[in-house]
Structure formats: C-alpha cells, structure tokens
Scaffold this motif. Sequence first.
Motif, short mmCIF file in Angstrom:
data_model
loop_
_atom_site.label_atom_id
_atom_site.label_comp_id
_atom_site.label_asym_id
_atom_site.label_seq_id
_atom_site.Cartn_x
_atom_site.Cartn_y
_atom_site.Cartn_z
N GLU A 59 5.98 6.88 -1.70
CA GLU A 59 6.83 7.62 -0.42
C GLU A 59 7.60 6.70 0.16
OE1 GLU A 59 4.20 9.48 2.49
OE2 GLU A 59 3.64 11.24 0.48
N ASN A 60 7.21 5.40 0.63
CA ASN A 60 8.40 4.67 1.50
C ASN A 60 8.59 3.09 0.46
OD1 ASN A 60 7.36 5.02 4.45
ND2 ASN A 60 5.80 4.86 4.02
N PHE A 102 -3.85 -0.07 8.17
CA PHE A 102 -2.58 0.27 6.43
C PHE A 102 -3.58 2.22 6.12
CE2 PHE A 102 -2.02 1.56 1.89
CZ PHE A 102 -0.69 1.36 2.11
N PRO A 103 -3.11 3.39 5.85
CA PRO A 103 -0.73 3.00 5.53
C PRO A 103 -0.62 2.84 7.10
CG PRO A 103 -2.32 5.45 4.96
CD PRO A 103 -3.31 4.19 5.42
N ASN A 104 0.49 2.28 7.74
CA ASN A 104 0.83 1.75 8.87
C ASN A 104 2.17 1.60 8.70
OD1 ASN A 104 1.84 0.69 11.41
ND2 ASN A 104 -0.30 1.24 11.88
N PRO A 105 2.92 2.66 9.70
CA PRO A 105 4.08 1.64 9.04
C PRO A 105 4.31 -0.27 9.71
CG PRO A 105 4.51 3.82 10.75
CD PRO A 105 3.34 3.32 10.35
N ILE A 125 -4.89 7.35 -1.90
CA ILE A 125 -4.18 7.35 -0.45
C ILE A 125 -3.73 6.50 -0.48
CG2 ILE A 125 -4.02 7.21 2.16
CD1 ILE A 125 -6.62 8.79 1.53
N ALA A 126 -3.72 4.86 -0.59
CA ALA A 126 -2.58 4.11 -1.37
C ALA A 126 -1.13 4.67 -1.36
CB ALA A 126 -2.79 2.76 -0.96
N TYR A 127 -1.45 4.70 -3.10
CA TYR A 127 -0.59 4.45 -3.54
C TYR A 127 0.76 6.21 -3.22
CZ TYR A 127 2.01 6.86 -7.58
OH TYR A 127 3.02 7.71 -8.58
N GLN A 128 -0.06 6.92 -2.88
CA GLN A 128 1.09 8.22 -2.09
C GLN A 128 1.80 7.73 -1.06
OE1 GLN A 128 -1.75 11.63 -0.31
NE2 GLN A 128 -0.03 12.66 -0.19
N TRP A 129 1.63 6.97 0.01
CA TRP A 129 1.78 6.02 0.67
C TRP A 129 3.27 4.99 -0.02
CZ3 TRP A 129 3.22 2.00 3.10
CH2 TRP A 129 3.43 1.59 5.04
N LEU A 130 2.60 4.38 -0.24
CA LEU A 130 3.44 3.57 -0.71
C LEU A 130 4.70 3.92 -1.43
CD1 LEU A 130 0.96 0.25 -1.65
CD2 LEU A 130 2.68 0.04 -0.18
#
Length: 130
Positions: A25-26, A109-112, A18-23
Amino acid sequence: MTSFDLNDLPTLKEYSIIAYQWLSENYPKSDHQPNFDPNFGLSFPIRWKTKIETEVFEWVVSDMGSITLRLGGVEGNRRNPAPIFYLSLRKLEGDVFSWADPEGNPVSFPNPSVMEDVRSRVQLYLDSRT
C-alpha cells in the motif's frame, strides 16, 4: 529472545502477509499492477519492484518473517544484490513476536516511522553512488 519452532510457522506467515499488505500500500508496484488482494493466493517469497526517489528497488517478503528492500533496476539483476533495508521477526519470551533491524534493535512495524527509515537508507545508498 527464544528460537522459532514448527508451531511458529503459521504466525510467521501471518506477520509476513500483514507486512506485505502494508508495504504494497505504501510502496506500490512500479508496473501499475494491482497490489494486495486478500482473495488471491499468495506465493512466497513475494517480490515486487517499486520506484523510490528516482530509482527502482525490489521488495522481497518471505513467509519466514523477513523483509528486504534491495536494488531492483539493472544493478538488481545480480544474483543477491545487497540489501538497502532489512527487517526480520524475532521471538521473545512468552511467544511474543517483534520486528527487528539487522542489529537486533526493535522496530515498530508496520508504522509510518518505517517509511522515514526506508527513505533514509535509500538516500544513503543514492549518496554513496556520487
């Protein structure tokens, strides 16, 4: 806070994905390669370089629930460059997991808001070089 056991390994890996996916993307890969693909088998630790401000940094996500942003350019070629930003999972009572900074403070996390923390840490690094 409690310690991890073998039964926690799949959960740690799930949080890491989940962390990898969010990071990714951002903070997309700087070589314009595709980012997260759920159909592609992931090999940990996951590493990719990204450009933040004017510098190249490297994200490293481990399957044990840690996230590190470190130097990724020429300076990053040292064996273990110092982390610019770091989070790790901790286990609370009742098998609840939470991301924390190196001091053990909880981080949403994940959070903007994490993007602002990363930007601040990168700026601190950039300012320290001048």
